[in-house]
Design an enzyme around this catalytic site. Sequence first.
Site, mmCIF file in Angstrom:
data_model
loop_
_atom_site.group_PDB
_atom_site.id
_atom_site.type_symbol
_atom_site.label_atom_id
_atom_site.label_comp_id
_atom_site.label_asym_id
_atom_site.label_seq_id
_atom_site.Cartn_x
_atom_site.Cartn_y
_atom_site.Cartn_z
ATOM 1 N N CYS A 61 58.048 24.055 49.775
ATOM 2 C CA CYS A 61 56.592 23.589 49.494
ATOM 3 C C CYS A 61 55.760 24.629 50.021
ATOM 4 O O CYS A 61 55.936 25.679 50.459
ATOM 5 C CB CYS A 61 56.378 22.216 50.239
ATOM 6 S SG CYS A 61 56.296 22.398 51.866
ATOM 7 N N CYS A 67 55.516 25.561 53.630
ATOM 8 C CA CYS A 67 56.573 26.481 54.034
ATOM 9 C C CYS A 67 55.974 28.121 53.742
ATOM 10 O O CYS A 67 56.153 29.064 54.600
ATOM 11 C CB CYS A 67 57.808 26.437 53.186
ATOM 12 S SG CYS A 67 58.650 24.900 53.511
ATOM 13 N N ASP A 80 31.319 52.789 28.248
ATOM 14 C CA ASP A 80 31.009 54.321 28.222
ATOM 15 C C ASP A 80 31.283 54.667 26.818
ATOM 16 O O ASP A 80 31.946 53.988 25.982
ATOM 17 C CB ASP A 80 32.051 55.022 29.018
ATOM 18 C CG ASP A 80 31.738 56.439 28.722
ATOM 19 O OD1 ASP A 80 31.098 57.143 29.359
ATOM 20 O OD2 ASP A 80 32.663 57.233 28.416
ATOM 21 N N ASP A 97 37.015 55.852 30.214
ATOM 22 C CA ASP A 97 38.580 56.461 29.749
ATOM 23 C C ASP A 97 38.649 57.899 30.404
ATOM 24 O O ASP A 97 39.613 58.434 30.523
ATOM 25 C CB ASP A 97 38.838 56.655 28.470
ATOM 26 C CG ASP A 97 38.038 57.667 27.926
ATOM 27 O OD1 ASP A 97 36.670 57.889 28.466
ATOM 28 O OD2 ASP A 97 38.500 58.488 26.873
ATOM 29 N N ASP A 124 34.638 58.639 34.762
ATOM 30 C CA ASP A 124 34.427 57.252 34.702
ATOM 31 C C ASP A 124 35.032 56.671 36.217
ATOM 32 O O ASP A 124 34.727 55.512 36.398
ATOM 33 C CB ASP A 124 35.221 56.678 33.401
ATOM 34 C CG ASP A 124 34.171 57.170 32.180
ATOM 35 O OD1 ASP A 124 33.153 57.354 32.232
ATOM 36 O OD2 ASP A 124 34.915 57.370 31.116
#
Length: 753
Positions: A13, A16, A435, A637, A641
Amino acid sequence: MEKATLKLRGMSCASCASSIEEAISSVPGVNECSVNFGAEQATVEYDPRTTDVQTIQDAVDEAGYSAYPLPEQNLMAGEDDTEKTTRLRESRYLLRKVIVAGVIGAVLVIGSLPMMLGLNLPLIPTWLHNSWVQLVLTTPVLFWCGADFFKNAWKALKRHAATMDTLVALGTGAAYLYSLFATVFPSFFVAQGLKPDVYYEAAVVIIALILLGRWLENRAKGQTSEAIRKLVGLQAKTARLIRNGQEVDVPIEQVQIDDVVLVRPGEKVPVDGEVVEGTSTVDEAMVTGESVPVKKQPGDEVIGATINKTGSFKFRATRVGKDTVLAQIVQLVQQAQGSKAPIQRLADQVTSWFVPAVIAIALLTFIIWYNIMGNVTLALITTVGVLIIACPCALGLATPTSVMVGTGKGAENGILIKGAESLELAHQIQTIVLDKTGTITQGKPTVTDFVTVNGTANGNEIKLIQLAASIERNSEHPLAEAVVRYAQSQEVPLADVRNFEAVAGSGVQGIVSNRLVQIGTQRWMEELSIDTQALQQDKERLEYLGKTAVWLAVDGEIKGVMGIADAIKPTSTQAVRALQKLGLEVVMLTGDNRRTAESIAHEVGIGRVLAEVRPDQKATTVQKLQSEGKIVAMVGDGINDAPALAQADVGIAIGTGTDVAIAASDITLISGDLQGIVTAIQLSRATIRNIRQNLFFAFIYNVAGIPIAAGILFPIFGWLLNPIIAGAAMAFSSVSVVSNALRLRNFQPKTLG
């Protein structure tokens, strides 16, 4: 600091999971620990100078559980079936116990029907009514089928803790011991005017139902990792190498970097590489989500596990084993599935005190009912009901199971989510910053216009192209690549460059053929005090057409202006419209001049433009948007950036971009299609909605179930909750949560454009 992922065993559970997290965190040198109950994993960050994985494993063992390092996914050797085999073995073992406990439980219930109903049922054999027979049938169920409950409860007691096993052991143990006492000493009850009723059937059926719930839960958990198994299954098993002019088929794990691989129509590309001979189209949908096959020719990259469609080609292997794109996807998905979402903190706080609170409520229930009614049987039934119906498992499973399915579904759609925190935060995004170059546009600009002061007389234009391209050859900027490609198309030879310098966000300069050549923006020309008036009208015309105007100065004098256009991606307009329909503010960020930027923004439907922003200002710009009180996502990308991606609340990298940008992001779109952003946000919202449903049902179940089990309805309706029904409710609470999480596998992105 180093990181380790441990596979955990013995958890029953969420309590635990809390115990293991506490045990690992107490090890000197452990900086951070996160235990995922649903994934049965622990992610540990530790100082290798102070501790090691074995010490951490020992701490888990001392807490009463077991752990072993999760091996790195080795795609080249095929899927590691150890985990799958272990889960199947556990499932079969549980099923055997369920069958034994279920059959004996059914027999005992039939034997107890006369007592339950207060009727004489002649069809039921009289020997089944005998409490001694029921004792003989019950004992092996309790101490074989239910052995793990008592073992784990004892382990928890030794470390001064309590888990769900503690509740089950107390509940079934109390029913068994009470019934045993009534069987051995019936005269004790008769002397007090009570019937020596026994509740063996309750103990057995409760164990059977809880084991059934665990078996169903075990099977359902196995389905949450289906996405990883699908990804691993994509990998080819063999590769056809060209060695010494001969074709040789070898197992994929034997492929090495720089090997030349032949791929025929219909075959899978074994590893990542670069095409060196032949042309074809390749279906990359299973990795990138791109539905249209992509044309491949010499110089193009191919990704392992994609399918060759039409022609044959040879490629040079560039990434093998754990370095392939597919292997990295699998590793990222595993990392995300093992992480913990912030929304889980509430459940963790509840489960830390849940079991002790339930035990206290059960004791209080017994005392109150015994004092009010003076009936030990009534007090026992309500106490056992409270112990059995309470279940912290549902709370512990509510978040991680949804996260596991959600991140896996993301991978299937070409969206890599680094962690549960990113998945959760994505649904809160208010402003999304795009961008321009490589994100909204293709990222492959071309020179469309070249206007010079002195025209084309005496080869003036060719000389200027040579000067410009020679300088730009030293730059990695997409606009620089466009100038070089333009020179190559004109078959203009390039010259050597001295003293090359790139001025961030402004331009480049250097010495070519003993002449100072400077290429850059209008702002930079003004800073250099270079007069641009001669071609100002041409520059404005280019910008009006949505092209980027790049100035060329030689020895401090303007000689020309180039118009460079970057085509907008076919899906950008539709994606922007879809993001706006999701209620997001879409902002375009670019280093281009305002006129060009606004022209492109208008074309794709973006209203707010942040133009003429230098690379070193992008992160600051994102920070300003955050200061407006908004949750900001940044999509980019390029290398420039990366700081902005890291600054944003959620950084989203285009997978076709640079490794630096991808490393700085929280979410990666493998295909580079902006529609992936829409899908990622829709998936985040669906996952969080699913988690909230799970938490709601888990909390409501316990809030309503415990008082009913305690007998709150007895004074009104004279009705008590049968412990057997309590056991069934507890068993299926976890199953219902996992089943609800599995509904996410049916997630399909909606078209909003």
